[in-house]
Design a protein around this motif. Structure first.
Motif, PDB file in Angstrom:
ATOM      1  N   GLU A  67       0.848  -1.206   0.000  1.00  0.00           N
ATOM      2  CA  GLU A  67       0.000   0.000   0.000  1.00  0.00           C
ATOM      3  C   GLU A  67       0.878   1.249   0.000  1.00  0.00           C
ATOM      4  O   GLU A  67       0.618   2.208  -0.712  1.00  0.00           O
ATOM      5  CB  GLU A  67      -0.914   0.048   1.238  1.00  0.00           C
ATOM      6  N   ILE A  70       2.221   3.251  -3.212  1.00  0.00           N
ATOM      7  CA  ILE A  70       1.346   3.906  -4.200  1.00  0.00           C
ATOM      8  C   ILE A  70       1.654   5.397  -4.429  1.00  0.00           C
ATOM      9  O   ILE A  70       1.732   5.831  -5.581  1.00  0.00           O
ATOM     10  CB  ILE A  70      -0.142   3.645  -3.842  1.00  0.00           C
ATOM     11  N   LYS A  81      -6.201  -0.581  -8.216  1.00  0.00           N
ATOM     12  CA  LYS A  81      -7.044   0.514  -7.734  1.00  0.00           C
ATOM     13  C   LYS A  81      -8.097   0.053  -6.737  1.00  0.00           C
ATOM     14  O   LYS A  81      -8.204   0.602  -5.647  1.00  0.00           O
ATOM     15  CB  LYS A  81      -7.742   1.173  -8.937  1.00  0.00           C
ATOM     16  N   GLY A  84      -6.280  -1.052  -3.514  1.00  0.00           N
ATOM     17  CA  GLY A  84      -5.302  -0.152  -2.893  1.00  0.00           C
ATOM     18  C   GLY A  84      -3.987  -0.833  -2.559  1.00  0.00           C
ATOM     19  O   GLY A  84      -3.324  -0.471  -1.581  1.00  0.00           O
ATOM     20  N   ALA A  85      -3.587  -1.817  -3.353  1.00  0.00           N
ATOM     21  CA  ALA A  85      -2.329  -2.525  -3.089  1.00  0.00           C
ATOM     22  C   ALA A  85      -1.658  -2.893  -4.408  1.00  0.00           C
ATOM     23  O   ALA A  85      -2.322  -3.351  -5.337  1.00  0.00           O
ATOM     24  CB  ALA A  85      -2.600  -3.785  -2.274  1.00  0.00           C
ATOM     25  N   ASN A 101      -1.545  -5.026  -9.708  1.00  0.00           N
ATOM     26  CA  ASN A 101      -1.619  -6.102  -8.727  1.00  0.00           C
ATOM     27  C   ASN A 101      -1.911  -7.402  -9.452  1.00  0.00           C
ATOM     28  O   ASN A 101      -2.978  -7.547 -10.059  1.00  0.00           O
ATOM     29  CB  ASN A 101      -2.677  -5.831  -7.659  1.00  0.00           C
ATOM     30  N   ARG A 130      -9.331  -9.595  -0.605  1.00  0.00           N
ATOM     31  CA  ARG A 130      -9.660  -8.426  -1.429  1.00  0.00           C
ATOM     32  C   ARG A 130      -9.097  -8.550  -2.849  1.00  0.00           C
ATOM     33  O   ARG A 130      -9.789  -8.300  -3.837  1.00  0.00           O
ATOM     34  CB  ARG A 130      -9.014  -7.186  -0.805  1.00  0.00           C
ATOM     35  N   ASP A 160     -16.729  -1.752  -0.644  1.00  0.00           N
ATOM     36  CA  ASP A 160     -15.631  -1.137  -1.407  1.00  0.00           C
ATOM     37  C   ASP A 160     -15.536  -1.714  -2.817  1.00  0.00           C
ATOM     38  O   ASP A 160     -15.295  -0.992  -3.781  1.00  0.00           O
ATOM     39  CB  ASP A 160     -14.277  -1.378  -0.716  1.00  0.00           C
TER      40      ASP A 160
END
Ligand code: ATR
Length: 276
Positions: A67, A70, A81, A84-85, A101, A130, A160
């Motif tokens: 994270e 970024i 996106k 977030g990783a 990712n 996720r 999310d």
């Protein structure tokens, strides 16, 4: 200049990525190398500046920087996106650094042939879950159910990512025969962690696909249990290898021999477990 790639993280000495990438580079006769770099937390920004200045052609990012990296990149791809990783950085021809990712897509690839209509159960709602759920969504899968110990963590992920619905672990056990693919993403079963099963498997559909993202040990108690119900079991090595193979293909334009690598790593880790 000879190309070079890297993986940054802390700790980094345990990483299997240098072995994997070096083997692929030499097999494909690509004149490049891949090195592990240990980065202290306070030095992340300087380390990234160093990679850019010293001509690194692309690098992987592992714990704990997926994270934190970024803000130092020029852009991030859809694959990163939603979650977030970032685990892969690609340098473009015009010297921009883009974060991707590949973990979730690597995981899906490790499952082998599956159908868009398959009913998928994900157990757990952490970072790994996720990435996997986001990749299923991007791949066009729609039947996704998340079972987790803490409802609000799963509900946040569902909100999310805008996909999936939540059930409790007890409900997952009771409804298990409705799932074609069951994915275990919690740390349970990992070496030095609790050896308990996140859910009991006695209602598992015959010949379901059961995957565990853990690869140490190669056969977790969860996978061991799943084999009793004739499941096709898949451990976390496939995800590890395919996330690396996808990164490799972004950097070098060619997809390396991943099945051979899974066999080789399985052997190195002292197993003879065929997971496909
Ligand atoms: P990641 O590296 O994927 O972020 P993690 O944060 O260590 O992994 O673990 C994430 C998931 O494992 C979470 O869904 C967590 O459940 P909670 O949301 O309830 O915390 C789940 N998990 C960890 N240990 C567990 C256990 N002993 N039983 C059930 N679930 C567990």
């Amino acid at each position: 200049m000879k190309k070079w790639f890297a993986v940054i993280g802390n700790p980094i000495s345990h990483s299997l990525s240098p072995f994997m990438h070096e083997k692929w580079l030499s097999e494909l006769e690509i004149d490049a190398s891949y090195i592990p770099i240990h980065v202290e937390e306070d030095n992340l920004e300087e380390a990234i500046m160093g990679l850019k200045l010293l001509g690194c052609s692309g690098w992987n990012v592992t714990v704990p920087y997926k994270e934190a990296i970024i803000p130092f990149l020029d852009d991030i791809d859809e694959s990163a996106k939603g979650i977030g990783a970032v685990n892969t950085v690609v340098k473009t021809k015009d010297n921009r650094f883009i974060g991707y990712n590949t973990d979730g897509f690597g995981f899906i690839k490790s499952l082998g042939p599956i159908n868009l209509e398959d009913n998928i159960l994900i157990i757990g709602a952490g970072g790994a879950a996720r990435g996997i759920v986001n990749a299923f969504k991007q791949g066009g899968f729609t039947n996704i159910t998340i079972a987790n110990r803490t409802a609000k963590n799963a509900e946040k992920m569902i909100h999310d990512l805008q996909i999936g619905h939540f059930i409790t672990l007890n409900e997952a056990e009771a409804q298990l025969n409705s799932f074609d693919i069951v994915v275990q993403t919690t740390p349970q079963g990992m070496k030095n962690q609790a050896n308990t099963l996140p859910i009991q498997l006695n209602k598992l559909k015959q010949h379901a696909i059961v995957a565990d993202i853990v690869y140490n040990p190669l056969v977790t108690p969860f996978l061991e249990e799943a084999t009793k119900y004739n499941a096709r079991t898949i451990n976390g090595l496939g995800m590890l290898v395919h996330q690396g193979a996808i990164a490799f293909s972004y950097w070098n334009g060619v997809y390396p021999k991943s099945e051979d690598m899974i066999d080789r790593l399985t052997e190195n880790l002292g197993g003879n477990y065929v997971n496909r």
